[in-house]
Design a protein around this motif. Sequence first.
Motif, PDB file in Angstrom:
ATOM      1  N   GLY A 168       7.151   3.848   4.339  1.00 45.62           N
ATOM      2  CA  GLY A 168       7.223   2.698   5.228  1.00 45.62           C
ATOM      3  C   GLY A 168       8.502   2.638   6.022  1.00 45.62           C
ATOM      4  O   GLY A 168       9.479   3.331   5.709  1.00 45.62           O
ATOM      5  N   TRP A 169       8.467   1.830   7.049  1.00 49.71           N
ATOM      6  CA  TRP A 169       9.640   1.524   7.874  1.00 49.71           C
ATOM      7  C   TRP A 169       9.956   0.035   7.742  1.00 49.71           C
ATOM      8  O   TRP A 169       9.032  -0.806   7.788  1.00 49.71           O
ATOM      9  CB  TRP A 169       9.380   1.840   9.352  1.00 49.71           C
ATOM     10  CG  TRP A 169       9.365   3.291   9.695  1.00 49.71           C
ATOM     11  CD1 TRP A 169       8.258   4.090   9.843  1.00 49.71           C
ATOM     12  CD2 TRP A 169      10.499   4.119   9.950  1.00 49.71           C
ATOM     13  NE1 TRP A 169       8.641   5.366  10.174  1.00 49.71           N
ATOM     14  CE2 TRP A 169      10.006   5.416  10.243  1.00 49.71           C
ATOM     15  CE3 TRP A 169      11.880   3.910   9.970  1.00 49.71           C
ATOM     16  CZ2 TRP A 169      10.859   6.489  10.554  1.00 49.71           C
ATOM     17  CZ3 TRP A 169      12.716   4.978  10.277  1.00 49.71           C
ATOM     18  CH2 TRP A 169      12.208   6.241  10.557  1.00 49.71           C
ATOM     19  N   PHE A 170      11.219  -0.239   7.603  1.00 47.88           N
ATOM     20  CA  PHE A 170      11.708  -1.605   7.577  1.00 47.88           C
ATOM     21  C   PHE A 170      12.836  -1.720   8.596  1.00 47.88           C
ATOM     22  O   PHE A 170      13.357  -0.700   9.071  1.00 47.88           O
ATOM     23  CB  PHE A 170      12.244  -1.966   6.181  1.00 47.88           C
ATOM     24  CG  PHE A 170      11.170  -2.196   5.164  1.00 47.88           C
ATOM     25  CD1 PHE A 170      10.450  -1.138   4.624  1.00 47.88           C
ATOM     26  CD2 PHE A 170      10.870  -3.472   4.717  1.00 47.88           C
ATOM     27  CE1 PHE A 170       9.453  -1.340   3.689  1.00 47.88           C
ATOM     28  CE2 PHE A 170       9.877  -3.696   3.776  1.00 47.88           C
ATOM     29  CZ  PHE A 170       9.173  -2.626   3.261  1.00 47.88           C
ATOM     30  N   ARG A 171      13.230  -2.939   8.908  1.00 49.61           N
ATOM     31  CA  ARG A 171      14.367  -3.133   9.802  1.00 49.61           C
ATOM     32  C   ARG A 171      15.147  -4.363   9.378  1.00 49.61           C
ATOM     33  O   ARG A 171      14.612  -5.270   8.741  1.00 49.61           O
ATOM     34  CB  ARG A 171      13.913  -3.267  11.255  1.00 49.61           C
ATOM     35  CG  ARG A 171      13.096  -4.525  11.573  1.00 49.61           C
ATOM     36  CD  ARG A 171      12.569  -4.465  12.992  1.00 49.61           C
ATOM     37  NE  ARG A 171      11.816  -5.666  13.343  1.00 49.61           N
ATOM     38  CZ  ARG A 171      11.128  -5.805  14.469  1.00 49.61           C
ATOM     39  NH1 ARG A 171      11.106  -4.817  15.370  1.00 49.61           N
ATOM     40  NH2 ARG A 171      10.477  -6.923  14.717  1.00 49.61           N
ATOM     41  N   GLN A 172      16.421  -4.332   9.741  1.00 52.56           N
ATOM     42  CA  GLN A 172      17.291  -5.452   9.409  1.00 52.56           C
ATOM     43  C   GLN A 172      18.181  -5.767  10.595  1.00 52.56           C
ATOM     44  O   GLN A 172      19.026  -4.950  10.983  1.00 52.56           O
ATOM     45  CB  GLN A 172      18.134  -5.140   8.180  1.00 52.56           C
ATOM     46  CG  GLN A 172      18.932  -6.319   7.670  1.00 52.56           C
ATOM     47  CD  GLN A 172      19.493  -6.086   6.277  1.00 52.56           C
ATOM     48  OE1 GLN A 172      19.543  -4.957   5.786  1.00 52.56           O
ATOM     49  NE2 GLN A 172      19.901  -7.144   5.618  1.00 52.56           N
ATOM     50  N   ALA A 173      17.955  -6.931  11.174  1.00 52.43           N
ATOM     51  CA  ALA A 173      18.806  -7.393  12.260  1.00 52.43           C
ATOM     52  C   ALA A 173      20.049  -8.055  11.670  1.00 52.43           C
ATOM     53  O   ALA A 173      20.033  -8.511  10.517  1.00 52.43           O
ATOM     54  CB  ALA A 173      18.044  -8.377  13.138  1.00 52.43           C
ATOM     55  N   LEU A 207      16.629  10.216   1.947  1.00 51.12           N
ATOM     56  CA  LEU A 207      15.921   9.965   3.190  1.00 51.12           C
ATOM     57  C   LEU A 207      16.943   9.690   4.282  1.00 51.12           C
ATOM     58  O   LEU A 207      17.903   8.965   4.060  1.00 51.12           O
ATOM     59  CB  LEU A 207      14.993   8.750   3.061  1.00 51.12           C
ATOM     60  CG  LEU A 207      13.660   8.943   2.335  1.00 51.12           C
ATOM     61  CD1 LEU A 207      13.886   9.092   0.842  1.00 51.12           C
ATOM     62  CD2 LEU A 207      12.739   7.784   2.608  1.00 51.12           C
ATOM     63  N   GLN A 208      16.727  10.267   5.427  1.00 50.79           N
ATOM     64  CA  GLN A 208      17.651  10.080   6.544  1.00 50.79           C
ATOM     65  C   GLN A 208      16.869   9.723   7.786  1.00 50.79           C
ATOM     66  O   GLN A 208      16.082  10.526   8.275  1.00 50.79           O
ATOM     67  CB  GLN A 208      18.463  11.349   6.780  1.00 50.79           C
ATOM     68  CG  GLN A 208      19.424  11.259   7.968  1.00 50.79           C
ATOM     69  CD  GLN A 208      20.524  10.261   7.728  1.00 50.79           C
ATOM     70  OE1 GLN A 208      21.276  10.318   6.770  1.00 50.79           O
ATOM     71  NE2 GLN A 208      20.612   9.272   8.641  1.00 50.79           N
ATOM     72  N   ALA A 209      17.103   8.525   8.282  1.00 55.18           N
ATOM     73  CA  ALA A 209      16.456   8.099   9.517  1.00 55.18           C
ATOM     74  C   ALA A 209      17.315   8.511  10.706  1.00 55.18           C
ATOM     75  O   ALA A 209      18.545   8.503  10.634  1.00 55.18           O
ATOM     76  CB  ALA A 209      16.264   6.590   9.500  1.00 55.18           C
ATOM     77  N   SER A 210      16.674   8.855  11.798  1.00 54.56           N
ATOM     78  CA  SER A 210      17.380   9.242  13.015  1.00 54.56           C
ATOM     79  C   SER A 210      16.533   8.877  14.220  1.00 54.56           C
ATOM     80  O   SER A 210      15.359   8.508  14.086  1.00 54.56           O
ATOM     81  CB  SER A 210      17.675  10.747  13.016  1.00 54.56           C
ATOM     82  OG  SER A 210      16.466  11.485  12.982  1.00 54.56           O
ATOM     83  N   TRP A 244      15.639   4.159  -0.558  1.00 50.52           N
ATOM     84  CA  TRP A 244      15.973   3.782   0.807  1.00 50.52           C
ATOM     85  C   TRP A 244      16.958   4.776   1.403  1.00 50.52           C
ATOM     86  O   TRP A 244      17.923   5.166   0.773  1.00 50.52           O
ATOM     87  CB  TRP A 244      16.601   2.395   0.825  1.00 50.52           C
ATOM     88  CG  TRP A 244      15.668   1.326   0.397  1.00 50.52           C
ATOM     89  CD1 TRP A 244      15.476   0.862  -0.865  1.00 50.52           C
ATOM     90  CD2 TRP A 244      14.768   0.598   1.223  1.00 50.52           C
ATOM     91  NE1 TRP A 244      14.513  -0.117  -0.871  1.00 50.52           N
ATOM     92  CE2 TRP A 244      14.067  -0.302   0.399  1.00 50.52           C
ATOM     93  CE3 TRP A 244      14.490   0.624   2.595  1.00 50.52           C
ATOM     94  CZ2 TRP A 244      13.098  -1.179   0.899  1.00 50.52           C
ATOM     95  CZ3 TRP A 244      13.535  -0.249   3.093  1.00 50.52           C
ATOM     96  CH2 TRP A 244      12.856  -1.136   2.250  1.00 50.52           C
ATOM     97  N   GLY A 245      16.662   5.170   2.618  1.00 55.16           N
ATOM     98  CA  GLY A 245      17.578   6.075   3.296  1.00 55.16           C
ATOM     99  C   GLY A 245      18.592   5.321   4.120  1.00 55.16           C
ATOM    100  O   GLY A 245      18.555   4.104   4.233  1.00 55.16           O
ATOM    101  N   GLN A 246      19.513   6.069   4.688  1.00 55.04           N
ATOM    102  CA  GLN A 246      20.455   5.472   5.629  1.00 55.04           C
ATOM    103  C   GLN A 246      19.697   5.119   6.902  1.00 55.04           C
ATOM    104  O   GLN A 246      18.805   5.851   7.320  1.00 55.04           O
ATOM    105  CB  GLN A 246      21.582   6.450   5.943  1.00 55.04           C
ATOM    106  CG  GLN A 246      22.539   6.634   4.779  1.00 55.04           C
ATOM    107  CD  GLN A 246      23.769   7.411   5.181  1.00 55.04           C
ATOM    108  OE1 GLN A 246      23.703   8.270   6.058  1.00 55.04           O
ATOM    109  NE2 GLN A 246      24.885   7.126   4.551  1.00 55.04           N
TER     110      GLN A 246
END
Length: 126
Positions: free
Chosen positions: A34-39, A3-6, A116-118
């Motif tokens: 799904g979408w996740f995020r990490q600050a 998976l590659q997010a852009s 999990w993608g980049q």
Amino acid sequence: VQLQASGGGLVQAGGSLRLSCTVSGRSDSRYGMGWFRQARGKEREFVAGISWTGRSTYYADSVKGRFTISKDNAKNTLSLQMNSLKPEDTAVYYCAWDTVAFRNIPTMSKVDYGSWGQGTQVTVSS
């Protein structure tokens, strides 16, 4: 499966971005995503999820009404439209597969996701 997010970038508060997640090595519409995020310095957190049919979505309270998740099974892509961005939305955003097929209600639990993608960096300036 890869998976590659852009689509990330630098945007001013109040602006919009559209993230995309491209899936390669697998074409299977039986699974939600799904979408996740990490600050920086924080745990990875759930942002939005979508069921395998695409008919059911679920959002974190912090993004509800501002973000929209969608998926195109034919194109094997997942998207996240982000509007009214805030500085607190600044994070690296990741896409992932649900590990359970035919889940009708998206899960917000990290442990239910795999592959999990980049990630892609989103920075919102004030």
